[in-house]
Design an enzyme around this catalytic site. Structure first.
Site, PDB file in Angstrom:
ATOM      1  N   SER A 137      55.840  -0.801  51.500  1.00 16.36           N
ATOM      2  CA  SER A 137      56.780  -1.374  50.535  1.00 16.36           C
ATOM      3  C   SER A 137      56.011  -1.854  49.306  1.00 16.36           C
ATOM      4  CB  SER A 137      57.518  -2.552  51.177  1.00 16.36           C
ATOM      5  OG  SER A 137      58.128  -3.333  50.181  1.00 16.36           O
ATOM      6  N   GLU A 180      44.221 -12.555  48.440  1.00 14.77           N
ATOM      7  CA  GLU A 180      45.354 -11.935  47.750  1.00 14.77           C
ATOM      8  C   GLU A 180      45.604 -12.586  46.388  1.00 14.77           C
ATOM      9  OE1 GLU A 180      49.286 -12.769  49.283  1.00 14.77           O
ATOM     10  OE2 GLU A 180      49.942 -10.704  48.946  1.00 14.77           O
ATOM     11  N   GLU A 207      64.947  -1.745  48.899  1.00 15.18           N
ATOM     12  CA  GLU A 207      63.997  -0.623  48.860  1.00 15.18           C
ATOM     13  C   GLU A 207      64.200   0.288  50.071  1.00 15.18           C
ATOM     14  OE1 GLU A 207      59.888  -1.850  48.805  1.00 15.18           O
ATOM     15  OE2 GLU A 207      59.142   0.211  48.720  1.00 15.18           O
ATOM     16  N   CYS A 236      53.995  -8.002  53.520  1.00 18.29           N
ATOM     17  CA  CYS A 236      53.818  -9.450  53.303  1.00 18.29           C
ATOM     18  C   CYS A 236      52.477  -9.974  53.768  1.00 18.29           C
ATOM     19  CB  CYS A 236      54.870 -10.258  54.038  1.00 18.29           C
ATOM     20  SG  CYS A 236      56.380  -9.419  54.280  1.00 18.29           S
ATOM     21  N   LYS A 255      45.363 -14.905  52.248  1.00 19.83           N
ATOM     22  CA  LYS A 255      46.109 -15.264  51.039  1.00 19.83           C
ATOM     23  C   LYS A 255      45.180 -15.717  49.922  1.00 19.83           C
ATOM     24  CE  LYS A 255      50.379 -14.623  52.438  1.00 19.83           C
ATOM     25  NZ  LYS A 255      51.199 -13.577  51.819  1.00 19.83           N
ATOM     26  N   GLU A 287      45.898  -7.454  40.443  1.00 21.57           N
ATOM     27  CA  GLU A 287      47.303  -7.094  40.220  1.00 21.57           C
ATOM     28  C   GLU A 287      48.188  -8.332  40.115  1.00 21.57           C
ATOM     29  OE1 GLU A 287      45.588  -6.277  42.950  1.00 21.57           O
ATOM     30  OE2 GLU A 287      45.456  -4.101  43.154  1.00 21.57           O
ATOM     31  N   CYS A 294      52.212 -14.910  61.392  1.00 18.37           N
ATOM     32  CA  CYS A 294      51.617 -15.972  60.579  1.00 18.37           C
ATOM     33  C   CYS A 294      51.388 -17.256  61.366  1.00 18.37           C
ATOM     34  CB  CYS A 294      52.504 -16.269  59.381  1.00 18.37           C
ATOM     35  SG  CYS A 294      52.846 -14.800  58.414  1.00 18.37           S
ATOM     36  N   GLU A 339      63.105  -5.967  49.519  1.00 17.98           N
ATOM     37  CA  GLU A 339      62.584  -5.015  50.502  1.00 17.98           C
ATOM     38  C   GLU A 339      63.722  -4.279  51.224  1.00 17.98           C
ATOM     39  OE1 GLU A 339      59.238  -6.608  52.473  1.00 17.98           O
ATOM     40  OE2 GLU A 339      58.980  -4.897  53.804  1.00 17.98           O
TER      41      GLU A 339
END
Lengths: 572, 428
Positions: free
Chosen positions: A318, A360, A281, A298, A357, A365, A502, A278
């Protein structure tokens, strides 16, 4: 100042104080159910009623403001009777299956019934019967337990500004529902799970993967690999009865080995990896005139929120996968290769402070390895129950390190769990990338702490990098609306879906207490200070994976395994 | 007594502005606009007019409170809107006419809306002038199709003639009215729920204080008056508050519309002073009871049962007798009626109409209904009689709005007056 009498005791409080808060200053905790600190009071439950001299009826203390000379009784016979009757009425329409309810250790209704001395439920009759909402991969709603306190509606609307839950219908038909009763899985729910934290009963919970994980652990044909998110080490101990903020990284690794996981790695490793990618990037975008500000990726709750409400901002986000998914992709490629294991036999489990999560891990993907990269996601609460079920004496466990290949981590990886941590970690590495030197000042204090939106300017060799951090989706909107309007002054923005980051994720120990979330964050910062490496690029395992496998940040392998694409979901 | 409120009812085309003008219509507005707004309020205070919707709050005092209060902007957490939607004036305070007539047994406002809408419009313009606002609203029950039609027509006529709009009658005072239609919820007749509904929110009552007069529609001070209350205003303006205060009962001056229904020979709306007794109303106007008198509800299904025909129908006397006059919906019951059925019927209504915000109302009404159903089927449980009384007291104590507070009134008064009927229906 307003002077009033509460239970015969005179106190002075600021004008505009509610009776409930005034009582707190007189060491009186007025029983309540729908009121929750941090949310706008809506006086649904009437449990917090108090008697005010000269008034014909009882008043809800959560909203009634004090007046000069007011005489309040918080505990008269009339008040106690009213509270008991109300709790009895709530219980009469509640699916009472306390022994098997997952909230039986944290249920506020159960606690109230006990503390208010409810001895029987005199109102026998029909109870509502609803189907469960099991449409979401992350969150299950059981309206049969709902007490219609409206907290989930408020947190979703007021705090997260997602607003997928609302009260519908009237009278007995009233319930909390999603748009057209499509179910959480079919609306804009970000699966952040804050509704679970505020629910006083067991009406909202995560979709559990405990049974599947037990089955994988018991299957000799499978090789189980586990990763644990940064925030876990600051909250797992708390869920298992240790004081809040106890750092339990070592005990956590030990417990996972005793549960039977073949390999115990650590998500902090892939958090470091995320930083390498990141930061690269970001430097690339800045140097080559790419789309700015760059926004972190994230937090899967934030990502889904963005896909629904700000799909036009996709170019800003990102392309880096979250640490969980980077780890998942590598577990079934890099690790399987190194260990000589058939990736088809690898069961990849992640322990997360997060409900999003779970969603996710199931995104289409996230199959870069050729398999589902992360098979099962467990929350803090689920892992704690497994540890208890296995009879592991967690508090007495020795500290053990994670396995080295994907288990070494830096302090930069650890602070991912607190709001501002990703920003701080990324800047530590970006400095090196831009200047070739290490930053002298490693702590970036202005991005720490619990302010909703934090911003600062970091000087990297004359380049003034403007950064901002938001946690909680309501706060995120403030920064995003600026970006959308083309008025954002920032180069880099960190967004976490949950208040506190988190450490306040939907899978954490039940509660909406920001003080506790702050304490967990401090635990992560203190581990950061103690670790031998504090920058992601100093992590020996990170250096090794680039040497042996990935070759270079943003390289071809990275592109394939560590980066992703987003979906324009739009409004439902 | 000369009729004030229903004086035009029965006239041909009474809803038309020409007929209204021919009868001296809009003279009161003209007179009011020639006075200082404080003096208009003084006249209303002198009249001792109180709210006819049921809460019995002095109208003049309500206006004065709102007129004097400083404006405070409230940003609703549900719908943060800084600017009002198009179509109406941004004002710092508002007047709202509550025409959401939904109380079972109440059908008086519709008579006024249908037959004399201009009387209401005139009253609203006077009220707007008095409290200092340029925008008023009429929140009308959604099912009142014909009444809505009548109001819309009247609004158009009044605007065309210059009794509403900019610079009314050359006075410099501008005032507009807008119609809001309810969506079929009973509780939206409760003033705070009505405001929520107008703001586009779920129609749930709010805690009071703050009262709407302090913090109402869009967070701004708002007067909410019932249709019947407002329709008294033109007469007060023309004849003076003194004159009005001498009508009928000294305690409760002015005429009242009584909605007489149930077991009477001639049900209907009667305009009478509040010095007649329940018996006189039934006998002299309702043509007597069909069958033998058992009890009456003087203020609709939210009030307690009365068995004494000698009770005077004014606010004080009815309250003294243990009930309330409310909106004046007198429902008469004869001896063939099971009091348990009456109680169950009313509680079932409230169960369905509870906004469900307060747990005690949502769950309490339904459990009371279940207990009463057991009695109705001769399966009552002795302990439920006391439990119903206890539940009634707790609901009165803790429910947020009048719906929850009063929903058990019929049941508890039925137990107190006719306990024997309950005891006969115990499970064998």
């Amino acid at each position: 100042m307003i002077t009033l009498m509460i239970n015969g005791k005179q106190i002075s409080v600021l004008e505009g104080t509610t009776i409930m808060n005034a009582a707190k200053q007189a060491q009186i905790d007025i029983p309540h159910l729908c009121y929750l600190e941090g949310l706008e009071p809506e006086y649904h439950c009437r449990v917090c009623c108090v008697e005010i001299a000269g008034e014909p009826r009882l008043a809800p203390s959560c909203v009634r403001e004090v007046t000069e000379g007011m005489k309040v009784q918080t505990n008269s016979a009339r008040v106690r009777r009213a509270r008991r009757v109300i709790v009895e009425l709530l219980l009469a329409n509640h699916l009472i299956e306390c022994p098997v309810c997952e909230r039986n250790q944290t249920c506020e209704l159960l606690k109230l019934a006990f503390e208010l001395g409810v001895k029987e439920i005199r109102f026998e009759g029909e109870r509502a019967h609803y189907e469960l909402d099991e449409t979401s991969p992350a969150i299950i709603r059981d309206p049969n337990k709902c007490v219609l306190c409206g907290r989930c509606v408020r947190v979703c609307h007021d705090v997260q500004t997602v607003s997928v839950l609302s009260l519908v219908n009237r009278g007995l038909e009233t319930k909390v529902a999603t748009y057209m009763e499509n179910g959480l899985g079919n609306v804009e729910c970000t699966t952040c799970g804050q509704c679970i934290h505020v629910c006083p009963v067991g009406a909202i919970k995560e979709r559990s993967a405990v049974d599947e994980v037990w089955a994988a652990l018991a299957n000799p044909g499978k090789h189980t690999v586990v990763q644990e998110a940064p925030a876990m080490r600051a909250s797992l101990g708390e869920e298992l009865g240790l004081p809040p903020g106890t750092l339990v990284a070592g005990k956590m690794h030990a417990a996972l080995r005793r549960l039977g996981f073949n390999t115990v790695f650590d998500t902090n490793f892939s958090a470091d990896l995320t930083i390498i990618e990141e930061a690269a990037e970001l430097v690339k975008r800045v140097k080559e005139g790419g789309v700015l500000p760059q926004i972190t990726s994230c937090s899967p709750g934030w990502i889904k929120f963005m896909e629904h409400f700000y799909p036009d901002l996709i170019p800003h986000v990102s392309t880096c996968k979250s640490p969980q998914q980077m780890f998942g992709a590598l577990a079934k490629t890099y690790y399987a290769e190194k260990a000589g294991i058939d990736p088809a036999k690898v069961v990849s489990v992640s322990i997360m402070p997060c409900t999003a999560k779970k969603f996710e891990a199931q995104r289409p993907e996230m199959r870069a390895s050729g398999f589902q990269d992360v098979d099962y996601v467990l929350t803090t609460r689920e892992l704690a129950r497994m540890i208890k079920e296995a009879g592991i004496d967690f508090a007495s466990l020795p500290d053990e390190p994670a396995d080295e290949l994907m288990g070494l981590y830096s302090g930069a990886g650890t602070i991912f769990g607190a709001t501002g941590g990703v920003m701080e970690a990324a800047l530590r590495t970006a400095y090196k990338l831009v200047t070739g030197r290490e930053a002298e000042k490693i702590d970036i204090e202005p991005v720490r702490g619990l302010d909703g939106v934090k911003a600062t300017i970091v000087n990297i060799d004359g380049l003034e990098v403007q950064v901002a951090v938001a946690h909680g989706l309501g706060n995120a909107r403030k920064l995003l609306d600026e970006v959308r309007a083309g008025k954002s002054p920032y180069h880099f923005i960190e967004i976490m879906a949950c208040p506190g980051g988190c450490v306040g994720g939907g899978g954490q120990p039940i509660g909406f207490n920001m003080v506790l979330r702050g304490i967990r964050g401090q635990t992560l910062y203190s581990e950061d200070r103690r670790l031998p490496h504090r920058r992601s690029h100093d992590n020996p395992s990170i250096i090794k994976i680039y040497q042996d496998y990935l070759k270079e940040p943003l390289g071809e392998k990275s592109h394939h395994l560590l980066h992703t694409k987003y979906t324009k979901r739009g409004r439902v | 007594m000369e009729k004030l409120l229903t004086r035009n009812v029965g006239k041909a085309d009474s809803a038309d502005i020409e007929v209204y003008l021919a009868g001296g219509g809009y003279q009161a507005l003209k007179k009011a606009l020639g006075m200082k707004s404080g003096d208009v309020i003084e006249e209303v205070k002198k009249s001792r007019l109180v709210g006819r919707g049921g809460a019995v709050f002095p109208t003049g005092l309500k206006w004065e409170l709102t007129r004097k209060i400083s404006t405070e902007q409230r940003v609703s957490p549900w719908m943060p809107r800084e600017e009002p939607p198009s179509g109406w004036r941004a004002a710092s305070k508002f007047i709202v006419c509550n025409a959401d007539e939904g109380e079972p047994g109440t059908f008086k406002d519709r008579i006024l809306l249908l037959n004399d809408p201009h009387m209401l419009l005139e009253a609203l313009a006077i009220a707007g002038y008095a409290i200092g606002t340029t925008q008023g609203f009429i929140y009308i029950r959604g099912e009142y199709y014909r009444e809505i039609e009548a109001l819309e027509k009247a609004l158009k006529q009044a605007k065309a003639k210059g009794y509403l709009g900019n610079n009314i009658l050359g006075s410099g005072f501008s005032f507009d009215l807008m119609l809001y239609r309810g969506a079929g919820s009973y509780v939206c007749g409760e003033e705070t729920a009505l405001i929520e509904s107008m703001e586009g929110n779920r129609g749930c009552p709010d805690c009071r204080p703050p009262f709407p007069a302090q913090r109402g529609f869009m967070g701004r001070p708002t007067v909410i008056n019932n249709v019947e209350t407002l329709c008294n205003i033109p007469s007060i303006m023309v004849n003076g508050g003194e004159w009005y205060s001498r009508i009928g009962s000294p305690d409760s001056p002015g005429p009242k519309l009584f909605c007489l229904s149930g077991h009477v020979n001639k049900p209907g709306v009667y305009e009478l002073p509040m010095n007649i007794t329940l018996g006189e109303l039934i006998q002299n106007y309702g043509g007597g009871v069909k069958g033998e008198f058992k009890a009456a509800l003087p203020g609709g299904v939210s009030s307690s049962l009365l068995t004494d025909l000698k009770v005077k129908l004014d606010y004080k006397s009815v309250a003294k007798a243990g009930s309330m006059l409310g909106s004046g919906a007198v429902i008469v019951l004869n001896k063939d009626t099971s009091i348990i059925d009456v109680a169950k019927n009313t509680i079932d209504f409230f169960t369905g109409e509870s906004c469900a915000k307060c747990s005690v109302c949502r769950e309490g009404t339904r459990r009371a209904g279940e207990m009463l159903a057991r009695f109705a089927n001769s399966g009552g449980r002795a302990k439920d009689i006391d439990l119903l009384l206890e539940l009634g007291e707790v609901m009165y104590d803790t429910a947020c709005c009048g719906l929850g507070q009063a929903s058990m009134n019929v049941t508890t008064s039925a137990i107190k007056l006719f306990r024997g009927e309950f005891e006969q229906r115990l499970a064998k």
